[in-house]
Design a protein around this motif. Structure first.
Motif, PDB file in Angstrom:
ATOM      1  N   GLY A 121      46.923  22.006  51.784  1.00  0.00           N
ATOM      2  CA  GLY A 121      45.513  22.248  52.061  1.00  0.00           C
ATOM      3  C   GLY A 121      44.883  23.065  50.952  1.00  0.00           C
ATOM      4  O   GLY A 121      45.178  22.855  49.775  1.00  0.00           O
ATOM      5  N   MET A 122      44.062  24.019  51.346  1.00  0.00           N
ATOM      6  CA  MET A 122      43.319  24.843  50.394  1.00  0.00           C
ATOM      7  C   MET A 122      43.637  26.315  50.615  1.00  0.00           C
ATOM      8  O   MET A 122      43.799  26.764  51.747  1.00  0.00           O
ATOM      9  N   GLY A 123      43.690  27.056  49.494  1.00  0.00           N
ATOM     10  CA  GLY A 123      43.926  28.492  49.571  1.00  0.00           C
ATOM     11  C   GLY A 123      42.959  29.248  48.680  1.00  0.00           C
ATOM     12  O   GLY A 123      42.517  28.737  47.647  1.00  0.00           O
ATOM     13  N   THR A 124      42.639  30.475  49.072  1.00  0.00           N
ATOM     14  CA  THR A 124      41.720  31.287  48.289  1.00  0.00           C
ATOM     15  C   THR A 124      41.999  32.755  48.558  1.00  0.00           C
ATOM     16  O   THR A 124      42.937  33.108  49.279  1.00  0.00           O
ATOM     17  N   ASN A 125      41.183  33.628  47.976  1.00  0.00           N
ATOM     18  CA  ASN A 125      41.259  35.063  48.236  1.00  0.00           C
ATOM     19  C   ASN A 125      39.915  35.540  48.757  1.00  0.00           C
ATOM     20  O   ASN A 125      38.865  35.199  48.201  1.00  0.00           O
ATOM     21  N   LEU A 126      39.943  36.327  49.811  1.00  0.00           N
ATOM     22  CA  LEU A 126      38.734  36.844  50.419  1.00  0.00           C
ATOM     23  C   LEU A 126      38.465  38.266  49.941  1.00  0.00           C
ATOM     24  O   LEU A 126      39.393  39.030  49.689  1.00  0.00           O
ATOM     25  N   GLY A 127      37.183  38.604  49.796  1.00  0.00           N
ATOM     26  CA  GLY A 127      36.797  39.960  49.460  1.00  0.00           C
ATOM     27  C   GLY A 127      36.706  40.263  47.981  1.00  0.00           C
ATOM     28  O   GLY A 127      36.370  41.390  47.607  1.00  0.00           O
ATOM     29  N   TYR A 128      37.009  39.284  47.124  1.00  0.00           N
ATOM     30  CA  TYR A 128      36.964  39.541  45.688  1.00  0.00           C
ATOM     31  C   TYR A 128      35.525  39.735  45.234  1.00  0.00           C
ATOM     32  O   TYR A 128      34.602  39.085  45.741  1.00  0.00           O
ATOM     33  N   THR A 129      35.327  40.634  44.249  1.00  0.00           N
ATOM     34  CA  THR A 129      33.970  40.985  43.822  1.00  0.00           C
ATOM     35  C   THR A 129      33.244  39.826  43.137  1.00  0.00           C
ATOM     36  O   THR A 129      32.024  39.727  43.209  1.00  0.00           O
ATOM     37  N   GLN A 130      33.987  38.931  42.487  1.00  0.00           N
ATOM     38  CA  GLN A 130      33.390  37.777  41.823  1.00  0.00           C
ATOM     39  C   GLN A 130      33.685  36.521  42.633  1.00  0.00           C
ATOM     40  O   GLN A 130      34.416  36.548  43.632  1.00  0.00           O
ATOM     41  N   ASP A 131      33.128  35.400  42.180  1.00  0.00           N
ATOM     42  CA  ASP A 131      33.383  34.129  42.861  1.00  0.00           C
ATOM     43  C   ASP A 131      34.845  33.727  42.694  1.00  0.00           C
ATOM     44  O   ASP A 131      35.469  33.965  41.660  1.00  0.00           O
ATOM     45  N   VAL A 132      35.366  33.059  43.716  1.00  0.00           N
ATOM     46  CA  VAL A 132      36.725  32.523  43.663  1.00  0.00           C
ATOM     47  C   VAL A 132      36.676  31.061  44.088  1.00  0.00           C
ATOM     48  O   VAL A 132      36.120  30.735  45.143  1.00  0.00           O
TER      49      VAL A 132
END
Length: 240
Positions: free
Chosen positions: A31-42
């Motif tokens: 599926g898809m993975g990301t990081n939450l809360g990062y100051t810049q776009d992810v």
């Protein structure tokens, strides 16, 4: 920490009782993975997950499942800079985790009458919802450190961040939730096919030092699994 992960893995794979229904599970998905809360776009990246599990029926409509999964994740961090064509420049971050989720599943039979009183077994087809904690150990984990943030906390005479501070956290703890459908693919109900989806919410900041910002793991995966019964009986009768 490796000992803790191993202990949880053994717990997940060992039967809690010899009288109950139990299964060995093979599972694979992505599926898809990301990081939450990062100051810049992810930008979310591809996530793959596969491994083994043990499933134990603890009541007419409750199952306890423990998995040992190899979970690979990728994401792109916006660096805050543009290239010669005025396009955003991204840093490619990634991580491979040994993830051990332990979830409690609630069965919702398609035909409720298949749950026979005083017997513990599985209906031919049922929906389920699940949830529970997970612990993960990561290898080759990489993430982006915003140089502007680093500059704010750098002493001109001495760097305030050690190499360890700038190394991403390898341990992750969080919660797994999901939904799926489980149905028999064998005439005696000894083999079952599961199609489902899970979301994994990480609680721990990948940055060891909070001054560097916040980035927590999140992934959403779909999967296919096959259950192989470890008992020959379709139903387990109880004395009461």
């Amino acid at each position: 920490m490796k000992k803790i992960v191993l202990a949880l893995a053994l717990f997940a794979l060992l039967p809690a009782s010899t009288r109950a229904q139990n299964w060995l599970t093979l599972k694979a998905g992505g599926g898809m993975g990301t990081n939450l809360g990062y100051t810049q776009d992810v930008n979310a990246g591809i996530t793959t997950s596969f491994g083994l599990g043990y499933k134990h029926q603890i009541s007419n409509q409750l199952l306890l499942e423990g998995d040992v999964l190899l979970d690979s994740r990728a994401a792109e961090y916006y660096t805050g800079k543009l290239d010669a064509n005025d396009l955003p420049i991204y840093f490619k971050g990634a991580g491979t985790y040994i993830q051990v989720p332990i979830t409690l599943q609630y069965m919702i039979p398609v035909k409720k009458k298949e749950l026979v009183p005083y017997r513990m077994g599985q209906p031919k087809t049922f929906w389920f919802i699940e949830g529970g904690p997970y612990v993960a150990y990561g290898s080759s984990v990489t993430t982006f450190y915003d140089p502007d943030i680093l500059a704010l906390w750098t002493d001109p005479d001495s760097d305030t961040f050690t190499t360890k501070d700038l190394t991403p956290r390898k341990i992750d703890v969080g919660i797994t939730t999901g939904i799926g459908v489980n149905f028999s693919i064998g005439s005696k109900g000894q083999t079952r096919l599961i199609v489902g989806t899970r979301a994994n919410y990480g609680f721990l900041n990948l940055f060891r030092d909070d001054r560097l910002g916040t980035a927590t793991n999140f992934s959403a995966v779909g999967y296919i699994a096959v259950d192989f019964s470890l008992t020959k009986r379709k139903y387990i009768k109880h004395r009461w």
